[in-house]
Design a protein around this motif. Structure first.
Motif, PDB file in Angstrom:
ATOM      1  N   VAL A  22      -4.388   3.232   5.090  1.00  8.10           N
ATOM      2  CA  VAL A  22      -3.722   2.132   4.379  1.00  8.10           C
ATOM      3  C   VAL A  22      -2.321   2.563   3.957  1.00  8.10           C
ATOM      4  O   VAL A  22      -1.356   1.810   4.129  1.00  8.10           O
ATOM      5  CB  VAL A  22      -4.548   1.665   3.161  1.00  8.10           C
ATOM      6  N   ARG A  23      -2.194   3.761   3.439  1.00  9.85           N
ATOM      7  CA  ARG A  23      -0.879   4.249   3.018  1.00  9.85           C
ATOM      8  C   ARG A  23       0.096   4.284   4.193  1.00  9.85           C
ATOM      9  O   ARG A  23       1.254   3.914   4.050  1.00  9.85           O
ATOM     10  CB  ARG A  23      -1.016   5.628   2.377  1.00  9.85           C
ATOM     11  N   GLN A  24      -0.379   4.728   5.346  1.00 13.32           N
ATOM     12  CA  GLN A  24       0.503   4.776   6.510  1.00 13.32           C
ATOM     13  C   GLN A  24       0.913   3.369   6.948  1.00 13.32           C
ATOM     14  O   GLN A  24       2.075   3.129   7.280  1.00 13.32           O
ATOM     15  CB  GLN A  24      -0.159   5.516   7.672  1.00 13.32           C
ATOM     16  N   GLU A  25      -0.026   2.428   6.929  1.00 15.54           N
ATOM     17  CA  GLU A  25       0.295   1.050   7.303  1.00 15.54           C
ATOM     18  C   GLU A  25       1.368   0.460   6.388  1.00 15.54           C
ATOM     19  O   GLU A  25       2.293  -0.195   6.856  1.00 15.54           O
ATOM     20  CB  GLU A  25      -0.965   0.170   7.262  1.00 15.54           C
ATOM     21  N   VAL A  26       1.225   0.684   5.079  1.00 11.98           N
ATOM     22  CA  VAL A  26       2.140   0.077   4.112  1.00 11.98           C
ATOM     23  C   VAL A  26       3.439   0.866   3.984  1.00 11.98           C
ATOM     24  O   VAL A  26       4.528   0.316   4.157  1.00 11.98           O
ATOM     25  CB  VAL A  26       1.459  -0.084   2.730  1.00 11.98           C
ATOM     26  N   PHE A  27       3.331   2.142   3.675  1.00  7.07           N
ATOM     27  CA  PHE A  27       4.540   2.908   3.361  1.00  7.07           C
ATOM     28  C   PHE A  27       5.326   3.335   4.604  1.00  7.07           C
ATOM     29  O   PHE A  27       6.547   3.257   4.604  1.00  7.07           O
ATOM     30  CB  PHE A  27       4.196   4.134   2.514  1.00  7.07           C
ATOM     31  N   LYS A  29       4.735   2.342   8.187  1.00  2.72           N
ATOM     32  CA  LYS A  29       5.020   1.285   9.164  1.00  2.72           C
ATOM     33  C   LYS A  29       5.776   0.105   8.556  1.00  2.72           C
ATOM     34  O   LYS A  29       6.745  -0.378   9.133  1.00  2.72           O
ATOM     35  CB  LYS A  29       3.729   0.803   9.822  1.00  2.72           C
ATOM     36  N   GLU A  30       5.337  -0.381   7.391  1.00  3.60           N
ATOM     37  CA  GLU A  30       5.957  -1.573   6.799  1.00  3.60           C
ATOM     38  C   GLU A  30       7.274  -1.245   6.093  1.00  3.60           C
ATOM     39  O   GLU A  30       8.262  -1.947   6.259  1.00  3.60           O
ATOM     40  CB  GLU A  30       4.979  -2.220   5.814  1.00  3.60           C
ATOM     41  N   GLN A  31       7.281  -0.178   5.293  1.00  8.14           N
ATOM     42  CA  GLN A  31       8.449   0.108   4.466  1.00  8.14           C
ATOM     43  C   GLN A  31       9.389   1.158   5.057  1.00  8.14           C
ATOM     44  O   GLN A  31      10.467   1.385   4.527  1.00  8.14           O
ATOM     45  CB  GLN A  31       8.007   0.526   3.064  1.00  8.14           C
ATOM     46  N   GLY A  32       8.965   1.820   6.122  1.00 11.08           N
ATOM     47  CA  GLY A  32       9.839   2.757   6.809  1.00 11.08           C
ATOM     48  C   GLY A  32      10.005   4.119   6.152  1.00 11.08           C
ATOM     49  O   GLY A  32      10.956   4.846   6.446  1.00 11.08           O
ATOM     50  N   ILE A  33       9.094   4.478   5.282  1.00  8.67           N
ATOM     51  CA  ILE A  33       9.152   5.801   4.658  1.00  8.67           C
ATOM     52  C   ILE A  33       8.662   6.833   5.682  1.00  8.67           C
ATOM     53  O   ILE A  33       7.601   6.656   6.278  1.00  8.67           O
ATOM     54  CB  ILE A  33       8.299   5.849   3.382  1.00  8.67           C
ATOM     55  N   PRO A  34       9.411   7.910   5.896  1.00  9.07           N
ATOM     56  CA  PRO A  34       8.969   8.925   6.854  1.00  9.07           C
ATOM     57  C   PRO A  34       7.634   9.544   6.425  1.00  9.07           C
ATOM     58  O   PRO A  34       7.426   9.820   5.235  1.00  9.07           O
ATOM     59  CB  PRO A  34      10.086   9.977   6.821  1.00  9.07           C
ATOM     60  N   GLY A 138      13.305   7.871  -1.271  1.00  6.34           N
ATOM     61  CA  GLY A 138      12.967   7.491   0.101  1.00  6.34           C
ATOM     62  C   GLY A 138      13.642   6.207   0.532  1.00  6.34           C
ATOM     63  O   GLY A 138      13.110   5.478   1.367  1.00  6.34           O
ATOM     64  N   GLY A 139      14.805   5.898  -0.060  1.00  2.96           N
ATOM     65  CA  GLY A 139      15.532   4.688   0.283  1.00  2.96           C
ATOM     66  C   GLY A 139      15.039   3.429  -0.406  1.00  2.96           C
ATOM     67  O   GLY A 139      15.511   2.333  -0.128  1.00  2.96           O
ATOM     68  N   ILE A 140      14.076   3.566  -1.321  1.00  2.35           N
ATOM     69  CA  ILE A 140      13.464   2.413  -1.990  1.00  2.35           C
ATOM     70  C   ILE A 140      13.736   2.504  -3.494  1.00  2.35           C
ATOM     71  O   ILE A 140      13.589   3.569  -4.087  1.00  2.35           O
ATOM     72  CB  ILE A 140      11.953   2.361  -1.699  1.00  2.35           C
ATOM     73  N   PRO A 141      14.129   1.381  -4.135  1.00  2.56           N
ATOM     74  CA  PRO A 141      14.375   1.402  -5.585  1.00  2.56           C
ATOM     75  C   PRO A 141      13.076   1.404  -6.401  1.00  2.56           C
ATOM     76  O   PRO A 141      12.129   0.688  -6.082  1.00  2.56           O
ATOM     77  CB  PRO A 141      15.172   0.121  -5.827  1.00  2.56           C
ATOM     78  N   TYR A 142      13.078   2.237  -7.436  1.00  4.27           N
ATOM     79  CA  TYR A 142      11.931   2.401  -8.325  1.00  4.27           C
ATOM     80  C   TYR A 142      12.372   2.338  -9.772  1.00  4.27           C
ATOM     81  O   TYR A 142      13.536   2.523 -10.085  1.00  4.27           O
ATOM     82  CB  TYR A 142      11.278   3.782  -8.118  1.00  4.27           C
ATOM     83  N   ARG A 143      11.382   2.136 -10.655  1.00  4.32           N
ATOM     84  CA  ARG A 143      11.532   2.296 -12.103  1.00  4.32           C
ATOM     85  C   ARG A 143      10.342   3.108 -12.583  1.00  4.32           C
ATOM     86  O   ARG A 143       9.211   2.883 -12.152  1.00  4.32           O
ATOM     87  CB  ARG A 143      11.513   0.939 -12.825  1.00  4.32           C
TER      88      ARG A 143
END
Length: 149
Positions: A22-27, A29-34, A138-143
């Motif tokens: 699931v993590r690979q599918e979301v982070f 494949k979907e979000q482009g995190i290496p 990883g190129g994604i904004p967080y708080r």
């Protein structure tokens, strides 16, 4: 709303592989995190959870202890088809339940999370509070957010 969802603490290699799927599918494949950033050294020391619908993994997450009073929840993800159907709520309830059931030597008082900015309202509804300005990972904004127990 989807029914027949089971959220479980990971105890077997198969369940852990389901969580990683699931993590690979979301982070990845979907979000482009290496993949090397998505999987990290904390996987070995974390308690993972996975949610299933009709035997198929649909959501995952993990929690680890920072010290005897602070837990860190991360890698919470839900497959797109199952979003906005309370799966994330059930995942967080399971993780929060886990940390409150730890032995007396561990007394978790605070749960911390780095929430993707778009997910901040979800966590606010679960009584988490923003504790940092926005930052990029990883190129994604967080708080950063936390909840006192």
């Amino acid at each position: 709303m989807v029914t027949n969802i089971t959220v479980t603490l990971v105890h077997t290699d198969k369940e852990l592989e389901d969580a990683f799927f699931v993590r690979q599918e979301v982070f990845v494949k979907e979000q482009g995190i290496p993949l090397p950033l998505e999987r990290d050294e904390y996987d070995d020391e974390s308690q993972h959870i996975v949610a299933y619908h009709e035997g198929q993994p649909i959501a995952a997450g993990r929690v680890r202890l920072i010290d005897s009073s602070i837990a860190k929840v991360d890698r919470i993800c839900v497959l797109p088809t199952f979003r906005r159907q309370q799966v994330g709520v059930r995942m967080m309830q399971k993780l929060e339940g886990y940390v409150t059931q730890l032995p007396e030597s561990v007394h978790i008082q605070t749960i911390k999370i780095f929430a993707q900015t778009h997910a901040v309202p979800f966590y606010e509804k679960m009584d988490y509070h923003v504790t940092s300005p926005e930052f990029i990972d990883g190129g994604i904004p967080y708080r950063a957010m936390e909840k006192r127990l």
